[in-house]
Design a protein around this motif. Sequence first.
Motif, PDB file in Angstrom:
ATOM      1  N   PRO A  80       0.823  -1.124   0.014  1.00 19.52           N
ATOM      2  CA  PRO A  80       0.032   0.033  -0.054  1.00 19.52           C
ATOM      3  C   PRO A  80       0.924   1.433  -0.049  1.00 19.52           C
ATOM      4  O   PRO A  80       2.006   1.050   0.745  1.00 19.52           O
ATOM      5  N   ARG A  81       0.475   2.259  -0.771  1.00 16.05           N
ATOM      6  CA  ARG A  81       1.362   3.495  -0.943  1.00 16.05           C
ATOM      7  C   ARG A  81       1.247   4.526   0.475  1.00 16.05           C
ATOM      8  O   ARG A  81       0.489   4.767   0.939  1.00 16.05           O
ATOM      9  N   ASN A  82       2.348   4.527   0.942  1.00 15.09           N
ATOM     10  CA  ASN A  82       2.676   5.625   1.976  1.00 15.09           C
ATOM     11  C   ASN A  82       3.162   6.746   1.388  1.00 15.09           C
ATOM     12  O   ASN A  82       4.583   6.614   1.137  1.00 15.09           O
ATOM     13  N   LEU A  83       2.600   7.681   0.970  1.00 11.06           N
ATOM     14  CA  LEU A  83       2.956   8.974  -0.047  1.00 11.06           C
ATOM     15  C   LEU A  83       3.724   9.540   1.041  1.00 11.06           C
ATOM     16  O   LEU A  83       4.795   9.990   0.102  1.00 11.06           O
ATOM     17  N   GLU A  84       4.021   9.687   1.937  1.00 10.74           N
ATOM     18  CA  GLU A  84       5.064  10.425   2.977  1.00 10.74           C
ATOM     19  C   GLU A  84       6.381   9.585   2.790  1.00 10.74           C
ATOM     20  O   GLU A  84       7.185  10.338   2.560  1.00 10.74           O
ATOM     21  N   LEU A  85       6.261   8.411   2.886  1.00 10.57           N
ATOM     22  CA  LEU A  85       7.717   7.500   2.882  1.00 10.57           C
ATOM     23  C   LEU A  85       7.840   7.464   1.534  1.00 10.57           C
ATOM     24  O   LEU A  85       9.297   7.996   1.030  1.00 10.57           O
ATOM     25  N   VAL A  86       7.333   7.627   0.296  1.00 12.57           N
ATOM     26  CA  VAL A  86       7.725   7.534  -1.147  1.00 12.57           C
ATOM     27  C   VAL A  86       8.391   9.121  -1.325  1.00 12.57           C
ATOM     28  O   VAL A  86       9.505   9.176  -1.954  1.00 12.57           O
ATOM     29  N   ARG A  87       7.803   9.960  -0.804  1.00 12.98           N
ATOM     30  CA  ARG A  87       8.383  11.365  -0.974  1.00 12.98           C
ATOM     31  C   ARG A  87       9.400  11.622  -0.349  1.00 12.98           C
ATOM     32  O   ARG A  87      10.311  12.212  -0.787  1.00 12.98           O
ATOM     33  N   GLU A  88       9.589  11.043   0.923  1.00  9.59           N
ATOM     34  CA  GLU A  88      10.894  11.034   1.667  1.00  9.59           C
ATOM     35  C   GLU A  88      12.113  10.391   0.774  1.00  9.59           C
ATOM     36  O   GLU A  88      13.143  10.670   0.951  1.00  9.59           O
TER      37      GLU A  88
END
Length: 124
Positions: free
Chosen positions: A78-86
């Motif tokens: 599942p996408r964790n957008l904050e993790l992807v951005r980090e």
Amino acid sequence: MDIIIRNTGEAPIYDQITQQVKGLILSGALSEGEALPSMRALAKDLRISVITTKRAYEELEREGFITSVPGKGCFVAPRNLELVRENALRQVEEYLMKAVEAAKAGGISQTEVARALDIIYTEE
């Protein structure tokens, strides 16, 4: 899943796999919950060692892009957008550090670097 391996580049094969799978996930070509090929199947398709695909999958799991389910395989997490951005920000910072080092070594000013970045960033 289309992955292209280049034997002539500097990037290790596991890193090429990792970067391309990340790209497929971030672009939406691989969706949340979608099964990835088994490590053995991917190794066979790419004609590389299973150890190499295992390392790539472990890296993807460590970074939160995929999850591993024992006995079932690996799936897009599942996408964790904050993790992807980090993760993206960390990678950008690494590249910028290299660019700054090269600029300083070449006597290029911060203003010139900023101008070049503005031009590159706005180009499509």
